[in-house]
Write an enzyme that holds these catalytic residues in place. Structure first.
Site, PDB file in Angstrom:
ATOM      1  N   SER A 139       0.848  -1.204   0.000  1.00  0.00           N
ATOM      2  CA  SER A 139       0.000   0.000   0.000  1.00  0.00           C
ATOM      3  C   SER A 139       0.877   1.245   0.000  1.00  0.00           C
ATOM      4  CB  SER A 139      -0.872   0.010   1.258  1.00  0.00           C
ATOM      5  OG  SER A 139      -1.574   1.236   1.359  1.00  0.00           O
ATOM      6  N   TYR A 152      -1.974  -0.267  10.524  1.00  0.00           N
ATOM      7  CA  TYR A 152      -2.136  -0.773   9.148  1.00  0.00           C
ATOM      8  C   TYR A 152      -0.929  -0.368   8.298  1.00  0.00           C
ATOM      9  CZ  TYR A 152      -3.783  -1.183   4.342  1.00  0.00           C
ATOM     10  OH  TYR A 152      -3.879  -1.498   3.017  1.00  0.00           O
TER      11      TYR A 152
HETATM   12  N1  LIG Z   1      -8.956  -0.578  -0.812  1.00  0.00           N
HETATM   13  C1  LIG Z   1      -7.889   0.180  -0.621  1.00  0.00           C
HETATM   14  O1  LIG Z   1      -7.991   1.421  -0.511  1.00  0.00           O
HETATM   15  C2  LIG Z   1      -6.522  -0.442  -0.559  1.00  0.00           C
HETATM   16  C3  LIG Z   1      -5.408   0.385  -0.769  1.00  0.00           C
HETATM   17  C4  LIG Z   1      -4.138  -0.179  -0.706  1.00  0.00           C
HETATM   18  C5  LIG Z   1      -3.995  -1.532  -0.449  1.00  0.00           C
HETATM   19  N2  LIG Z   1      -5.098  -2.303  -0.249  1.00  0.00           N
HETATM   20  C6  LIG Z   1      -4.887  -3.723   0.022  1.00  0.00           C
HETATM   21  O2  LIG Z   1      -5.512  -4.489  -0.990  1.00  0.00           O
HETATM   22  C7  LIG Z   1      -5.821  -5.778  -0.483  1.00  0.00           C
HETATM   23  C8  LIG Z   1      -7.271  -6.128  -0.817  1.00  0.00           C
HETATM   24  O3  LIG Z   1      -8.108  -5.229  -0.124  1.00  0.00           O
HETATM   25  P1  LIG Z   1      -9.521  -4.737  -0.697  1.00  0.00           P
HETATM   26  O4  LIG Z   1      -9.523  -3.269  -0.586  1.00  0.00           O
HETATM   27  O5  LIG Z   1      -9.819  -5.388  -1.973  1.00  0.00           O
HETATM   28  O6  LIG Z   1     -10.467  -5.244   0.485  1.00  0.00           O
HETATM   29  P2  LIG Z   1     -11.766  -6.197   0.506  1.00  0.00           P
HETATM   30  O7  LIG Z   1     -12.242  -6.130   1.907  1.00  0.00           O
HETATM   31  O8  LIG Z   1     -12.683  -5.824  -0.601  1.00  0.00           O
HETATM   32  O9  LIG Z   1     -11.163  -7.637   0.194  1.00  0.00           O
HETATM   33  C9  LIG Z   1     -10.330  -8.297   1.097  1.00  0.00           C
HETATM   34  C10 LIG Z   1     -10.650  -9.778   1.044  1.00  0.00           C
HETATM   35  O10 LIG Z   1      -9.727 -10.440   1.931  1.00  0.00           O
HETATM   36  C11 LIG Z   1     -10.451 -11.421   2.633  1.00  0.00           C
HETATM   37  N3  LIG Z   1      -9.778 -11.741   3.892  1.00  0.00           N
HETATM   38  C12 LIG Z   1      -9.702 -10.974   5.009  1.00  0.00           C
HETATM   39  N4  LIG Z   1      -9.046 -11.640   5.971  1.00  0.00           N
HETATM   40  C13 LIG Z   1      -8.688 -12.840   5.444  1.00  0.00           C
HETATM   41  C14 LIG Z   1      -8.000 -13.964   5.950  1.00  0.00           C
HETATM   42  N5  LIG Z   1      -7.557 -14.012   7.216  1.00  0.00           N
HETATM   43  N6  LIG Z   1      -7.799 -15.020   5.130  1.00  0.00           N
HETATM   44  C15 LIG Z   1      -8.268 -15.001   3.850  1.00  0.00           C
HETATM   45  N7  LIG Z   1      -8.938 -13.975   3.335  1.00  0.00           N
HETATM   46  C16 LIG Z   1      -9.151 -12.902   4.118  1.00  0.00           C
HETATM   47  C17 LIG Z   1     -11.834 -10.812   2.866  1.00  0.00           C
HETATM   48  O11 LIG Z   1     -12.804 -11.804   3.170  1.00  0.00           O
HETATM   49  C18 LIG Z   1     -12.064 -10.106   1.531  1.00  0.00           C
HETATM   50  O12 LIG Z   1     -12.728 -10.952   0.607  1.00  0.00           O
HETATM   51  C19 LIG Z   1      -5.512  -5.729   1.001  1.00  0.00           C
HETATM   52  O13 LIG Z   1      -4.236  -6.301   1.239  1.00  0.00           O
HETATM   53  C20 LIG Z   1      -5.498  -4.249   1.307  1.00  0.00           C
HETATM   54  O14 LIG Z   1      -4.694  -3.937   2.428  1.00  0.00           O
HETATM   55  C21 LIG Z   1      -6.359  -1.802  -0.313  1.00  0.00           C
END
Ligand SMILES: NC(=O)c1ccc[n+]([C@@H]2O[C@H](COP(=O)([O-])OP(=O)(O)OC[C@H]3O[C@@H](n4cnc5c(N)ncnc54)[C@H](O)[C@@H]3O)[C@@H](O)[C@H]2O)c1
Length: 247
Positions: A139, A152
């Site tokens: 991130s 985070y």
């Molecule tokens: N959305 C943002 O703004 C953003 C920005 C930078 C990085 N990220 C990163 O992107 C990645 C995906 O996030 P997203 O925004 O798509 O979120 P999201 O909540 O839409 O998806 C995350 C998924 O991970 C699954 N998950 C959570 N804990 C888990 C576990 N212990 N084992 C297996 N699966 C698990 C959830 O059930 C969900 O389906 C993450 O690593 C997040 O930190 C997101």
């Protein structure tokens, strides 16, 4: 088709960025295992992708779950070439003194331990077959942190450092390890990053030179490139998908 005959395991693929990466990989010719702690979400995402996708129940904080996910991917598709460590979570945006020990532990367990254990689950196989690709979702919070997401942000800094450490350690095995650092992205996790204060979204966008948040497809496009042969000489990179936020 840029991933013809490739087989990928994507964690957290039931929602958001991971779901779009799985869709993009299948569209580009790959077969994909969608692993998620939310099995219903993984099943529904996989069903929409047809025979080239399979859903798996997997909690990335549990070593045994990851071993099973790798075995099940091999049984379903007969191989594994690409691991995308995407599963992630956060505490809600709040001052560091308000982050509880449980929130800290949960965030580190999923975002850091989960990535490390998943890498341990695939490396023996990748070594045996003479290579593989690991893509970790980091991130911009790990590169240019903001207030309110302290624990985070620290997890994502750890993901970036782990990416570089493993890139160096695994290069002799022809295993490439890269990370993607997205800026705030339109997913169900976004409200937790923005927090409850009004106007946060607009404030956030104002700090992004290209003037918008990331779309899941922006991140999936980078994940496609890094997994493809076009990135054969890339390892240890942290690819910012951030509209210039980290400049
Ligand atoms: N959305 C943002 O703004 C953003 C920005 C930078 C990085 N990220 C990163 O992107 C990645 C995906 O996030 P997203 O925004 O798509 O979120 P999201 O909540 O839409 O998806 C995350 C998924 O991970 C699954 N998950 C959570 N804990 C888990 C576990 N212990 N084992 C297996 N699966 C698990 C959830 O059930 C969900 O389906 C993450 O690593 C997040 O930190 C997101």
């Amino acid at each position: 088709m840029r991933l013809e005959d490739r087989i990928a395991l994507v964690t957290g693929a039931g929602s958001g960025i991971g779901k779009c990466i799985a869709e993009t990989y299948v569209r580009e010719g790959a077969r994909v295992a969608l692993a998620d702690i939310d099995f219903d979400a993984a099943k529904s995402a996989a069903r929409a992708l047809g025979n080239n996708a399979v859903a798996m129940r997997c909690n990335v904080t549990q070593k045994s779950n990851l071993a099973t996910a790798v075995e099940d991917t091999l049984s379903a598709f007969g191989g594994l070439d690409i691991l995308v460590n995407n599963a992630g979570t956060t505490h809600v945006n709040k001052p560091m003194m308000d982050v509880t020990e449980d929130e800290y532990d949960r965030t580190f367990a999923v975002n850091v331990k989960g990535v490390f254990l998943a890498c341990q689950a695939v490396v023996p196989l990748f070594r045996k077959q003479g290579g593989g690709v690991i893509i970790n979702i980091g991130s911009t919070a790990g590169l240019r942190p903001r207030t309110g997401v302290s624990a985070y942000s620290a997890t994502k800094g750890a993901v970036h450092t782990l990416t570089k450490a493993l890139a160096a350690e695994l290069a002799p095995d022809r295993i490439r390890v890269c990370a993607i650092a997205p800026v705030a992205t339109e997913t169900p996790l976004l409200p937790s990053f923005l927090g409850p204060s009004p106007g946060m979204r607009e404030k956030f966008i104002a700090t992004i030179p290209l003037g918008r948040l990331a779309a899941v497809q922006d991140v999936a496009n980078a994940a496609l490139f890094l997994a493809s042969a076009d990135a054969d000489f890339l390892t240890g990179n942290i690819v910012e998908v951030d509209g210039g936020r980290c400049v």
